[in-house]
Design a protein around this motif. Sequence first.
Motif, PDB file in Angstrom:
ATOM      1  N   VAL A   1       0.772  -1.294   0.027  1.00  0.00           N
ATOM      2  CA  VAL A   1       0.046  -0.086   0.033  1.00  0.00           C
ATOM      3  C   VAL A   1       0.794   1.137   0.041  1.00  0.00           C
ATOM      4  N   CYS A   2       1.830   1.414   0.670  1.00  0.00           N
ATOM      5  CA  CYS A   2       2.696   2.466   0.772  1.00  0.00           C
ATOM      6  C   CYS A   2       3.496   2.578  -0.412  1.00  0.00           C
ATOM      7  N   ALA A   3       3.744   1.631  -1.115  1.00  0.00           N
ATOM      8  CA  ALA A   3       4.634   1.798  -2.547  1.00  0.00           C
ATOM      9  C   ALA A   3       3.566   2.428  -3.615  1.00  0.00           C
ATOM     10  N   LYS A   4       2.140   1.515  -3.835  1.00  0.00           N
ATOM     11  CA  LYS A   4       1.434   1.783  -4.773  1.00  0.00           C
ATOM     12  C   LYS A   4       0.634   2.899  -4.517  1.00  0.00           C
ATOM     13  N   GLN A   5      -0.186   3.060  -3.390  1.00  0.00           N
ATOM     14  CA  GLN A   5      -1.163   4.207  -2.992  1.00  0.00           C
ATOM     15  C   GLN A   5      -0.341   5.346  -2.635  1.00  0.00           C
ATOM     16  N   LEU A   6       0.569   5.257  -1.818  1.00  0.00           N
ATOM     17  CA  LEU A   6       1.218   6.339  -1.501  1.00  0.00           C
ATOM     18  C   LEU A   6       2.671   6.857  -2.021  1.00  0.00           C
TER      19      LEU A   6
END
Lengths: 329, 292, 244
Positions: free
Chosen positions: A81-86
């Motif tokens: 999530v950190c990589a893709k969405q943030l």
Amino acid sequence: MSSGSRSRLRRAAPYGGVLLLGLIAFLLPQVSPTSFVLSLATTALIYAIAAAGLGFLWGQSGQLSLAHAAVFGIGAYTAAVCAKQLGLSFAASLPISAGVGLVAGALVALPSLRTSGHYFVILTFAVSEVISVVEMRWESLTGGVNGVTTLPGAQTLFGLRLAGRADYYSIVVIFAVVVFLVLCLLMRSRWGILLRSMRENPDLSTSLGINVPINRVIVFALSGAIAALAGQLYLYHVKSIAPEAFMSNLSIVFLLVVLLGGKSYLLGPAAGAIIYVFLPEYIGLSPVRSQIAFGVILVVMILTAPDGVLSLIGRLRERLRGPRTEAGA
Amino acid sequence: MGEDLTLFLQYAFNGIAMGAVYAMIAAGITLVYGLSRIIHFAVGELVMFGAFVALMVWEGTGSFSLAIATAIPVLAFIGLITERVVFRFTLREPLTGFIVSLGLILVFQGTAVEIWTANPKYSQPPLQGAWELFDITVRKQSVLNLAIAAVVLAVCYYVLRKTTAGKSVRAVSDDPEASALMGIPVKKVIMATFIVGSALAGIAGCIIMTIGFITPYIGAVYLLRGFAVALIGGLGNIQGAALAGIGLGIAESLAAGYVGPGWTDAYVFGTAVLILLWRPTGLAGGAEGARI
Amino acid sequence: MNPLLRTQMLTKHFAGIRAVGPVDFTATSGEIVGIIGPNGCGKTTFFNVVSGFMKPTAGQVFWEGQDIVGVPAHRRARLGMVRTFQERMVFPGTPVRENLQTALIQYGASDIGDEAVTAALDYVGLPHQVIDQMAGHLSWGECRLLGMALGLVLKPKILLLDEPFAGLNRVGAERVTSTLRRLRGDGIGAVIVEHEMDLLLPLCDRVVVLANGEVLAEGTSQEILQREDVRTVYFGGDPVARDQ
Ligand SMILES: Nc1ncnc2c1ncn2[C@@H]1O[C@H](COP(=O)(O)OP(=O)(O)O)[C@@H](O)[C@H]1O
Ligand SMILES: [Mg+2]
């Protein structure tokens, strides 16, 4: 050699051992292994890190968790999530996934404030199933059953390329060395002594003024943070994750890895992980057959050598040395 | 009758039918735990094995009775073997028995994949058709399943409460050492509970086979439900297990019907965790030192 | 003088059945109080309730005048009330050194090295060579002594000892006795529960007799020995029969 310097040497030995093994592991790419072997070695190290968290929990504080794989999965998903969405880098998301793992670990431990023993272990299993359902169903975040894919791109860490197989392996070696050194430090700390007392006799610990429940939650949180860190390393290793990778079977595997090596040994989880990852490849077992084989091994180990293969080495060494006179025994 | 009420009753009936199965699994768990103090986590895989054995026989012969009649001895045999070969050596250290059962999960699952492959399998329910009762669809198979579970649980209850064998079981559960002094063959009694507990899981598997898809990986689902029921009913308490099983079945069916099936597991397990945190020894009483 | 420890109508029921109480009890530092009573009369349960391991069904526990019923067990230890256990007395799977280091850490000792550990061994009269042994491999008597040492390292104001003589032979019992005799001089109070009267009575400043969870009698050792009802409970009314 004076006895003082000898005892100092003995105290430093485990740290030296970890550093030496780390150095050897670090040099593995120099002998130009196939990329398959490198990939297996990376997996083994990641399992070793995750299992080290469980091994500390189980070996030192005597608590068993069947939610360890779920927290490992939480780390992997958080990193995704950190990589893709943030749009965060590997380094920036590391403290986040470890932090989320810390909280998740503490939450898993909360029931231990009310219950213990059998009930508690079953509750950790229930919690792990709930986490699986969430991973499966919270599709906007996790991609549901299809999972998520994260590509590291051109990122580097410590001057090493995340996308390069040998480079990524080296990064994982560095993390493994740091984790094992930290755990070694903790095992030998005053806190380590208190944890082992709780493992042996929690009521007596309480009567000596130790706040057992809080310490349990703290050690769970620590093991959760380590599991989640390993989870992030796993994500960047396999690139693509789906919920079924983190089901309770993986928790049993972590437990097996800890038990294989020996739960009271610092390096037990590392030994266990190497056996677990390399042995089936070495004898050419299919994944299903190796699952059966490891199930049998788990049963045989717990019945015959509950202290793991490292204890067998110790036993062998004593056998070779011949009978020793033991004071007072 | 109002639409809402019909729907509710429909869900409730489905829930009761499912809950009876959970109660049966839980009864096995409770028996084994009560006597050996072993948390037998491979019980979900025993259910799965029962389901596959029943499916094979049912598809091969077209007789559901024969399927049950095969699954029971096969599972009883597995229970016997696991007790004789491994669990017997873990009685002093129940945690070891628990870890052994984790190893068995891997073994049973892998074996099932080897025999039946990992692909989901589905069979038509042996008993086709349904009755319409006050607008509720009552599938004949569900009624049969409910009847099987009810009879099995009633027999368990009767044997435990009213027969000499049952008295021995309860005596061992209360105090193994005193029972041994009184001449009760404690080891045999414990072995018997493993056999019966596994057979109960097998019967549950037969029923599950009639309900939907089965795969070698369904074990965890029934394991957790079985334990949730056994714990909420109070470990060692068969009536408690029956009530809690039906309660769980209804709750699950209502949640699936009104909220949607996706999150059912999360609600159900979440609720189970909360109940156990609130009342660690279960709602119906029963202690960590279980009484049967 | 205000007693250090006082219970008031302290009662504990298990599943509706009364195991202890109501008990009014006091103890002060520097004093050794014995609680005697036959097996199953509620002695251990009384300790469990006083030390916070169990919640009382009714009644209060006061420490230096404060009601501490809500204070968790580990805090009571830090207040200066430390208890030992009747059966699981030590940390069996760790060496004796680590057992005592646990207590030293809890005491807040800056030095937990071998000198501090052997000092604790000396206090209870355990030989130094046990330091490397697993506590679980010690003899029963050595376990008792180690269990006492663990509590004493914390320098409690009152040490609650649960049947310190149970299962000991004469030599073991003498070592326990001589350790207990040192307590008064070091300003440590003790409450000792026992069902074995002979060893306990000579040590105590005051004795309380429990029967069926209630206080049957209270007084000096001499007074207790004179009491007819105590004899009935203990010796079936026939003191001679017991001596044989
Ligand atoms: N945890 C418990 N649950 C139920 N009953 C208990 C428990 N602990 C003690 N009892 C009962 O309370 C009574 C007093 O026990 P205990 O305090 O251990 O006696 P003592 O230490 O004097 O031998 C006994 O009848 C015992 O069975
Ligand atoms: Mg007692």
